[in-house]
Design an enzyme around this catalytic site. Structure first.
Site, short mmCIF file in Angstrom:
data_model
loop_
_atom_site.label_atom_id
_atom_site.label_comp_id
_atom_site.label_asym_id
_atom_site.label_seq_id
_atom_site.Cartn_x
_atom_site.Cartn_y
_atom_site.Cartn_z
N SER A 32 0.87 -1.17 0.00
CA SER A 32 0.00 0.00 0.00
C SER A 32 0.91 1.22 0.00
CB SER A 32 -0.87 -0.03 1.26
OG SER A 32 -1.59 1.17 1.39
N LYS A 45 -1.04 -1.11 -4.47
CA LYS A 45 -2.24 -0.33 -4.17
C LYS A 45 -1.80 1.09 -3.89
CE LYS A 45 -4.62 0.04 0.31
NZ LYS A 45 -5.20 -0.75 1.41
N LYS A 53 -3.02 5.04 -2.69
CA LYS A 53 -4.06 5.82 -2.03
C LYS A 53 -4.52 6.91 -2.99
CE LYS A 53 -3.95 3.86 2.07
NZ LYS A 53 -5.15 3.26 2.68
N ASP A 108 -7.20 2.91 -3.14
CA ASP A 108 -7.92 2.97 -1.87
C ASP A 108 -8.25 4.43 -1.56
OD1 ASP A 108 -8.92 2.76 0.68
OD2 ASP A 108 -7.17 1.76 1.54
N GLU A 160 -11.01 0.53 -3.33
CA GLU A 160 -11.32 0.24 -1.94
C GLU A 160 -12.03 1.44 -1.29
OE1 GLU A 160 -7.75 -1.16 -0.07
OE2 GLU A 160 -8.60 -1.04 1.93
N ASP A 177 -13.63 -1.89 3.22
CA ASP A 177 -12.66 -1.95 4.32
C ASP A 177 -13.38 -1.39 5.56
OD1 ASP A 177 -10.68 -1.36 6.20
OD2 ASP A 177 -9.28 -0.45 4.81
N LYS A 233 -9.36 -6.73 8.28
CA LYS A 233 -8.35 -6.28 9.25
C LYS A 233 -8.79 -6.82 10.59
CE LYS A 233 -7.04 -2.04 6.88
NZ LYS A 233 -7.33 -0.61 6.74
N GLY A 248 -3.70 -3.93 6.29
CA GLY A 248 -2.66 -3.57 7.25
C GLY A 248 -2.96 -2.22 7.87
O1 OSB Z 1 -7.09 1.75 4.49
O2 OSB Z 1 -5.72 0.13 4.44
C1 OSB Z 1 -6.04 1.26 4.84
C2 OSB Z 1 -3.12 2.58 6.92
C3 OSB Z 1 -3.78 3.34 7.85
C4 OSB Z 1 -5.15 3.44 7.79
C5 OSB Z 1 -5.85 2.80 6.77
C6 OSB Z 1 -5.20 2.01 5.85
C7 OSB Z 1 -3.80 1.94 5.90
C8 OSB Z 1 -3.00 1.20 4.93
C9 OSB Z 1 -1.72 0.63 5.45
O3 OSB Z 1 -3.28 1.12 3.76
C10 OSB Z 1 -1.32 -0.63 4.81
C11 OSB Z 1 -0.12 -1.22 5.49
O4 OSB Z 1 -0.10 -1.37 6.74
O5 OSB Z 1 0.81 -1.57 4.78
MG MG Z 2 -8.28 0.62 3.15
#
Ligand code: OSB
Ligand code: MG
Length: 375
Positions: free
Chosen positions: A136, A162, A164, A189, A214, A239, A263, A291
């Protein structure tokens, strides 16, 4: 039989190797609540994944500390349970606070796996000892920086990228990525950054052959995601809005998504995560492990969960070194050039907890015992 004699709450502060930015903000360091259960000579650990503020969800590390100290710890202290699975019923009278609950419950599963001398992933019902990894990648200061990061992660072998997105950092960015890498497994995402007013804009995502988008809409919504999924060709992955197996079932029945992210902190612990997994499996919805910028303790737990059968898509389970200069487990999480992590058959997570390093990173600590609570 596991008897919980004492519980240590420990807040550590760890600087991230690189800042992480989502549609709700930028993080430079993590404050992480670790929970250590002392059970007749066995020390078992869990990690609370709540952030510093209530941005991803309502919880924060400070609400988690409070509810663990005042409610969750007293519910388990002095109790004897057979299995990690027996933890959730002890919390039945405490609403919400799933990330806080997960840290305690997962530590109990860890205790059970250590006591039984089996690997945690096997205890959870896992069926594979190799986990597929994706990354991510947060919002960067420039698209060039993002492209550089993607190149690095692809070279390292990660199986899925992925990125953001948020309004103003979406279609143009994806266009630049696809121009360089037309064939990679790519997803995005939004962390709830859009509304129904943006539907026409979101439909433009269909041009990029994405594995999924996402959580495009509100963090607490399922129904309107179903309306969007009827119009958008790209698979929606939920999510934030999935808190338990009932939510997963509702999302499946409404057609609100075609993929789900699990998660373990968001759903309140391993037992509910397994229940969500099972609902999705029955509904034909593939899942992957999300994560939350975990330290090694949570990272190892995510890997164990990812061994379950319906985790068929690469998860946000990546190497320790992407986040930390030094991780608090030994060996740290290593990812192969094929983008996989090998799970060990050693008891627990097969990792040693580096208590020396945890001690150095600790900014607050408190040990609660059955007797201290009665005082
Ligand atoms: O939406 O997956 C998410 C981190 C903080 C809050 C939300 C998210 C995330 C990540 C981190 O995408 C992914 C990772 O830990 O590698
Ligand atoms: Mg997410």
């Amino acid at each position: 039989m596991i008897k919980v004699e004492a519980i240590t709450l420990c807040e550590i502060r760890m600087p991230l190797v690189h800042f992480f930015e989502t549609s709700f903000g930028r993080t430079y360091h993590r404050r992480i609540l670790l929970v250590c259960l002392h059970c007749q000579g066995t020390e078992a650990w869990g990690e609370c994944v709540a952030g510093e503020g209530p941005h991803y969800c309502e919880e924060s590390i400070d609400t988690a500390w409070y509810v663990t100290r005042e409610y969750l710890a007293p519910a388990v202290l002095g109790k004897t349970v057979d299995r990690g699975r027996d933890c959730a019923p002890l919390f039945a009278g405490i609403r919400g606070h799933r990330m806080a609950k997960a840290a305690v419950e997962n530590a109990l599963w860890h205790a059970e796996s250590l006591q039984k001398g089996v690997a945690l992933w096997r205890l959870l019902g896992g069926t594979r000892n190799q986990v597929a990894c994706g990354v991510s990648i947060g919002i960067q200061d420039s698209v060039e920086q993002l492209l550089e990061k993607i190149a690095t992660e692809l070279k390292a072998g990660y199986q899925r990228i992925k990125v953001k997105i948020k309004p103003g950092w979406d279609v143009d960015v994806l266009e630049r990525i696809r121009a360089l890498w037309p064939g990679i497994l790519l997803s995005c995402d939004a962390n709830s950054a859009y509304t129904l007013d943006d539907v026409d804009h979101l439909l433009k995502l269909d041009a990029f052959n994405l594995l999924m988008v996402e959580q495009p809409l509100w963090n607490d919504d399922i129904y309107f995601h179903a309306r969007l999924q009827k119009r958008i060709k790209t698979a929606i992955c939920l999510d934030e809005s999935i808190h338990n197996a009932r939510d997963a079932q509702m999302a499946a029945e409404l057609g609100a998504c075609r993929i789900m992210n699990i998660k373990v902190g968001r759903v309140g612990g391993f037992s509910e995560a397994i229940a969500v997994h099972d609902v999705c499996k029955a509904a034909g919805i593939p899942v992957w492990c999300g994560g939350m910028l975990e330290s090694g303790i949570g990272r190892a737990h995510n890997l164990a969960l990812s061994s379950l059968e319906n985790f068929t898509l690469p998860g946000d389970v990546s190497a320790s070194k992407r986040y930390w200069k030094e991780d608090i487990i030994e060996p740290e999480v290593l990812v192969s050039p094929q983008g996989t992590v090998q799970l060990s058959d050693a008891p627990g997570t097969g990792r040693v907890i580096r208590k020396d390093l945890i001690q150095k990173l600790t900014v607050r600590e408190e040990t609660l015992s059955a007797s201290s609570r009665k005082a």
